[in-house]
Design a protein around this motif. Structure first.
Motif, PDB file in Angstrom:
ATOM      1  N   CYS A 233      -9.071  -0.992   9.873  1.00  8.47           N
ATOM      2  CA  CYS A 233      -8.399  -1.413   8.636  1.00  8.47           C
ATOM      3  C   CYS A 233      -7.280  -2.396   8.926  1.00  8.47           C
ATOM      4  CB  CYS A 233      -7.841  -0.188   7.912  1.00  8.47           C
ATOM      5  SG  CYS A 233      -6.879  -0.614   6.447  1.00  8.47           S
TER       6      CYS A 233
ATOM      7  N   MET B  85      -5.689  -3.943   6.212  1.00  7.75           N
ATOM      8  CA  MET B  85      -5.101  -4.253   4.912  1.00  7.75           C
ATOM      9  C   MET B  85      -3.580  -4.317   4.931  1.00  7.75           C
ATOM     10  SD  MET B  85      -7.482  -2.565   1.972  1.00  7.75           S
ATOM     11  CE  MET B  85      -6.971  -0.878   2.153  1.00  7.75           C
ATOM     12  N   TYR B  86      -2.960  -3.378   5.618  1.00  4.29           N
ATOM     13  CA  TYR B  86      -1.495  -3.289   5.513  1.00  4.29           C
ATOM     14  C   TYR B  86      -0.799  -3.496   6.851  1.00  4.29           C
ATOM     15  CZ  TYR B  86      -2.889  -1.412   1.036  1.00  4.29           C
ATOM     16  OH  TYR B  86      -3.458  -1.267  -0.201  1.00  4.29           O
TER      17      TYR B  86
HETATM   18  S1  SF4 Z   1      -5.110   2.005   3.951  1.00  2.00           S
HETATM   19 FE1  SF4 Z   1      -4.262   3.396   5.508  1.00  2.00          FE
HETATM   20  S2  SF4 Z   1      -5.463   5.285   5.361  1.00  2.00           S
HETATM   21 FE2  SF4 Z   1      -6.587   3.678   4.240  1.00  2.00          FE
HETATM   22  S3  SF4 Z   1      -8.027   2.859   5.760  1.00  2.00           S
HETATM   23 FE3  SF4 Z   1      -6.171   1.570   5.851  1.00  2.00          FE
HETATM   24  S4  SF4 Z   1      -4.902   2.491   7.476  1.00  2.00           S
HETATM   25 FE4  SF4 Z   1      -6.459   4.017   6.907  1.00  2.00          FE
END
Ligand code: SF4
Length: 292
Positions: free
Chosen positions: A34, A36-37
């Motif tokens: 991931c 995203m953040y």
């Molecule tokens: S947003 Fe957080 S919990 Fe969801 S996939 Fe990405 S890292 Fe994992």
């Protein structure tokens, strides 16, 4: 205008709805696939700032009916704060019908059923939960911070509170060597802890996380091709045996084949579509049209 802190993500099905950022980033932020953040530090926004955004949104869009609470796992907030945000939304939007949120299994396990039910009573009715896999081995390799058992407990809690769960599973996550364990574990999890909505995505890594994902996997990772992904999709749909109907979609832009139906009612049709695609690769989305 609501001044969003970018990047801003929301489920595709929330594309037409109002988004309010209750948190910034993801409190976990360790899943290796991931990206995203990665550019954000997790922050619980001050309630005053969240309320100011709600007021600004209400001035622009007073008849909003659906609100999505971002960012990555806003259910991490203390229940009292979430209740205050939900009360504020209800007061600001007279036609409010539904609030939804991203939630992790960890978030759910840290709340009691009573707390979840209190949120449900304030119109938080839908949780988006990334399961990714039901295989204990795959979950460990991707650093999901959850096991099949903890995810089952988390989903059971949501169900006990009468919350709907929209779950995502990532096809290809076990590569060619571990695909059967990935799919069989996922089907077992979903049969034990059924969800209301199920979507499959197809493993796609942004450049910034490729090394982390491959390095953490613990062995050479052999990527699934489209034929392998279709085989996974076929095995998953054939094995899911839900006690209540599940609304199934694979229409996310990452997928090589878009599918939609209800399980178990449409199982045969979905399997026939996959079989046709496997036989001639008919209906596959061209690679240049796929994305995250
Ligand atoms: S947003 Fe957080 S919990 Fe969801 S996939 Fe990405 S890292 Fe994992």
């Amino acid at each position: 205008m609501v001044p969003y802190d970018m990047p801003l993500y929301r489920p595709p099905s929330e594309g037409a709805n109002l988004i309010i950022q209750a948190t910034l980033g993801c409190s976990f932020n360790r899943c290796t696939f991931c990206s995203m953040y990665k550019s954000k530090h997790y922050t619980a926004r001050p309630l005053d700032a969240v309320f100011a955004d709600i007021d600004a949104a209400a001035a622009d869009w007073p008849d909003a009916r659906r609100v999505f609470l971002a960012d990555g796992d806003a259910l991490v907030l203390p229940t009292d704060d979430l209740l205050r945000i939900l009360d504020k939304l209800d007061a600001a939007f007279p036609e409010l019908a539904r609030v939804s949120i991203y939630a992790t299994p960890i978030n759910l396990l840290r709340k009691s059923v009573d707390e979840l039910a209190a949120l449900k009573a304030r119109k938080l009715t839908l949780l988006y939960v990334g399961l990714e896999s039901g295989s204990a081995d795959i979950l460990r390799r991707i650093h999901k911070g959850a096991t099949p058992r903890s995810m089952t407990e988390a989903l059971d809690k949501a169900r006990a509170a009468n919350l709907k769960v929209s779950a995502t599973v990532i096809l290809g996550l076990g590569g060619r060597d571990r695909w059967q364990d990935h799919i069989d574990g996922t089907a077992a999890l979903l049969n034990q802890a059924p969800v209301t909505f199920l979507s499959t995505l197809q493993l796609t890594l942004e450049d910034g996380v490729v090394d982390e994902f491959l390095g953490s996997f613990g062995e050479p990772f052999d990527w699934q091709d489209d034929a392998g992904i279709l085989r996974e999709q076929e095995r998953l749909i054939a094995a899911i045996d839900p006690p209540a109907p599940v609304i199934f979609r694979s229409n996310h832009a990452s997928n090589c084949l878009a599918l939609a139906g209800n399980l178990p009612k449409d199982r045969d049709r979905l399997l026939a579509t996959i079989a046709a695609a496997r036989a001639g690769f008919a209906g596959l989305r061209p690679a240049f049209m796929r994305g995250l």
